[in-house]
Enzyme design. Sequence first.
Site, mmCIF file in Angstrom:
data_model
loop_
_atom_site.group_PDB
_atom_site.id
_atom_site.type_symbol
_atom_site.label_atom_id
_atom_site.label_comp_id
_atom_site.label_asym_id
_atom_site.label_seq_id
_atom_site.Cartn_x
_atom_site.Cartn_y
_atom_site.Cartn_z
ATOM 1 N N CYS A 8 -30.891 14.879 -46.919
ATOM 2 C CA CYS A 8 -31.296 16.081 -46.164
ATOM 3 C C CYS A 8 -32.341 16.813 -47.000
ATOM 4 C CB CYS A 8 -30.089 16.943 -45.800
ATOM 5 S SG CYS A 8 -29.167 17.605 -47.199
ATOM 6 N N ASN A 11 -29.717 18.826 -50.201
ATOM 7 C CA ASN A 11 -28.569 18.055 -50.723
ATOM 8 C C ASN A 11 -27.404 18.975 -51.102
ATOM 9 O OD1 ASN A 11 -27.889 15.712 -53.477
ATOM 10 N ND2 ASN A 11 -27.094 15.680 -51.409
ATOM 11 N N CYS A 13 -25.837 20.981 -48.119
ATOM 12 C CA CYS A 13 -25.081 21.271 -46.888
ATOM 13 C C CYS A 13 -24.740 20.005 -46.100
ATOM 14 C CB CYS A 13 -25.861 22.223 -45.983
ATOM 15 S SG CYS A 13 -26.156 23.851 -46.699
ATOM 16 N N ARG A 14 -25.759 19.345 -45.512
ATOM 17 C CA ARG A 14 -25.504 18.231 -44.595
ATOM 18 C C ARG A 14 -25.244 16.909 -45.294
ATOM 19 N NH1 ARG A 14 -30.940 19.167 -41.389
ATOM 20 N NH2 ARG A 14 -31.468 19.766 -43.535
ATOM 21 N N SER A 15 -26.151 16.484 -46.190
ATOM 22 C CA SER A 15 -25.972 15.143 -46.776
ATOM 23 C C SER A 15 -24.732 15.025 -47.666
ATOM 24 C CB SER A 15 -27.242 14.649 -47.486
ATOM 25 O OG SER A 15 -27.607 15.482 -48.557
ATOM 26 N N ASP A 122 -29.652 22.247 -39.296
ATOM 27 C CA ASP A 122 -29.503 22.769 -40.656
ATOM 28 C C ASP A 122 -28.638 24.032 -40.595
ATOM 29 O OD1 ASP A 122 -29.742 23.864 -43.129
ATOM 30 O OD2 ASP A 122 -31.926 23.763 -43.220
HETATM 31 P P1 4NP Z 1 -29.325 20.984 -46.442
HETATM 32 O O1 4NP Z 1 -29.470 22.546 -46.137
HETATM 33 O O2 4NP Z 1 -30.735 20.398 -46.350
HETATM 34 O O3 4NP Z 1 -28.451 20.495 -45.347
HETATM 35 O O4 4NP Z 1 -28.735 20.859 -47.822
HETATM 36 C C1 4NP Z 1 -30.358 23.378 -46.818
HETATM 37 C C2 4NP Z 1 -30.045 23.820 -48.068
HETATM 38 C C3 4NP Z 1 -30.895 24.675 -48.737
HETATM 39 C C4 4NP Z 1 -32.074 25.078 -48.138
HETATM 40 C C5 4NP Z 1 -32.389 24.619 -46.874
HETATM 41 C C6 4NP Z 1 -31.538 23.771 -46.221
HETATM 42 N N1 4NP Z 1 -32.924 25.979 -48.809
HETATM 43 O O5 4NP Z 1 -33.937 26.382 -48.212
HETATM 44 O O6 4NP Z 1 -32.657 26.329 -49.975
#
Ligand code: 4NP
Length: 151
Positions: A8, A11, A13-15, A122
């Site tokens: 993602c 790294n 939240c989703r992955s 997201d």
């Molecule tokens: P992820 O979510 O891609 O599912 O881990 C996010 C985590 C952090 C951010 C964006 C999306 N960020 O902008 O810091």
Amino acid sequence: MTSILMVCLGNICRSPLAHGILQSKLPEDHFYVDSAGTAAYHIGNTPDKRSITVARNNDIDISTQRARQFKISDFDAFDYIYAMDQSNYTNIISLARSNKDIEKVKLFLEVNDAISNKNVPDPYYGELSDFENVYALIDDTCDILSKFLID
Ligand code: 4NP
């Protein structure tokens, strides 16, 4: 050993959820599962507390995972690379060196015919309920993916 990488943006939240959930559905002696983010923002961090909570509520422990950034050698190390959304897919493909690299990269939700929007939303700026919805979507999709990988 078949190796699978979930990717993602951050790294956190989703992955990490996709990593922990898929790992729980595959025999560990034949499959290696990992995750990474295309961005460097959260390198070394634990998953988001909300991802840890929704996973724990489903008896999956992702708290020992640490965020890392996707790297070019991942194209060599992994058999399958699954992007959580189209933006992650484009970022990974921009690093590909060959058609062989490109062919390893898929949108995670492509295996799930029941879902027409192929982007895992997201949840970072959302509520715990957004994480619960993402968990259910990833869990359903990992059921399908694990059957595909085991067959
Ligand atoms: P992820 O979510 O891609 O599912 O881990 C996010 C985590 C952090 C951010 C964006 C999306 N960020 O902008 O810091």
